[in-house]
Design a protein around this motif. Structure first.
Motif, short mmCIF file in Angstrom:
data_model
loop_
_atom_site.label_atom_id
_atom_site.label_comp_id
_atom_site.label_asym_id
_atom_site.label_seq_id
_atom_site.Cartn_x
_atom_site.Cartn_y
_atom_site.Cartn_z
N ILE A 1 0.77 -1.26 -0.01
CA ILE A 1 -0.12 0.20 0.15
C ILE A 1 0.72 1.40 -0.06
O ILE A 1 1.66 1.49 0.83
CB ILE A 1 -0.75 0.09 1.32
N GLU A 2 0.84 2.03 -0.85
CA GLU A 2 1.65 3.02 -1.11
C GLU A 2 1.09 4.41 -0.54
O GLU A 2 1.58 5.21 0.02
CB GLU A 2 2.12 3.58 -2.62
N SER A 3 -0.40 4.54 -0.89
CA SER A 3 -1.15 5.57 -0.31
C SER A 3 -2.82 5.33 -0.47
O SER A 3 -3.10 4.64 -1.40
CB SER A 3 -1.01 7.03 -1.03
N ILE A 4 -3.51 5.98 0.35
CA ILE A 4 -4.90 6.13 -0.08
C ILE A 4 -5.46 7.56 0.14
O ILE A 4 -5.22 8.22 1.21
CB ILE A 4 -5.69 5.26 0.95
N ASN A 5 -6.21 8.13 -0.98
CA ASN A 5 -6.57 9.35 -1.08
C ASN A 5 -5.25 10.16 -0.77
O ASN A 5 -5.42 11.21 -0.41
CB ASN A 5 -7.59 9.65 -0.37
N GLY A 6 -4.18 9.74 -1.50
CA GLY A 6 -2.92 10.61 -1.12
C GLY A 6 -2.36 10.90 0.36
O GLY A 6 -1.30 11.10 0.62
N GLU A 7 -2.88 10.04 1.06
CA GLU A 7 -2.16 9.71 2.52
C GLU A 7 -1.42 8.54 2.47
O GLU A 7 -1.81 7.40 1.98
CB GLU A 7 -3.20 9.63 3.44
N THR A 8 -0.12 8.92 3.13
CA THR A 8 0.50 7.51 3.34
C THR A 8 0.62 7.15 4.82
O THR A 8 0.10 7.91 5.61
CB THR A 8 1.98 7.87 2.96
N PHE A 9 1.00 6.08 5.28
CA PHE A 9 0.93 5.39 6.43
C PHE A 9 2.15 4.77 7.04
O PHE A 9 3.01 4.08 6.39
CB PHE A 9 -0.40 4.51 6.44
#
Length: 128
Positions: free
Chosen positions: A71-79
């Protein structure tokens, strides 16, 4: 590694039990994201799709072989970790647009879809 089996007769839209065998440890258990039909784990500072739950995965995601993707990002958010992904997904309203960016072996994919309702509630237990 992952294996999943549905146990017993499961009527359409009825209750069932899924047994997953996952790699991990008690300090860092896998994270279930039922809205995406995924089990995520933290692996070498990356968030990995460790298992897919075909029975509850949204149709828009079933078109992709997501096992092993990061997972690189979701909706521009990184984790920082898989648990943070779950926390973020919980804040997205059902029906809102989701842009999921994933990577595997240098190939980056972007998948856009409306966040579905979770098809089930999930609980997680371990055998020590």
């Amino acid at each position: 590694m992952c294996s999943s089996d549905l146990k017993g007769d499961v009527p359409e839209a009825g209750p069932g039990q899924m047994v997953l065998t996952l790699d991990g440890n008690s300090d860092n258990p896998p994270t279930i994201v039922p809205e995406f039909g995924m089990v995520l784990s933290d692996n070498e500072n990356r968030i990995v799709v460790q298992a897919v739950l075909d029975q509850i995965m949204p149709d828009q995601l079933k078109q992709n072989d997501l096992m092993g993707y990061h997972i690189e990002s979701i909706n521009g958010e990184t984790f920082e970790n898989a648990a943070a992904v779950k926390t973020f997904v919980d804040t997205i309203e059902v029906g809102a647009q989701v842009e999921l960016v994933i990577e595997k072996d240098g190939a980056v994919k972007t998948i856009s879809f409306a966040k579905p309702e979770a098809q089930t509630t999930m609980s997680f237990s371990t055998n020590n």
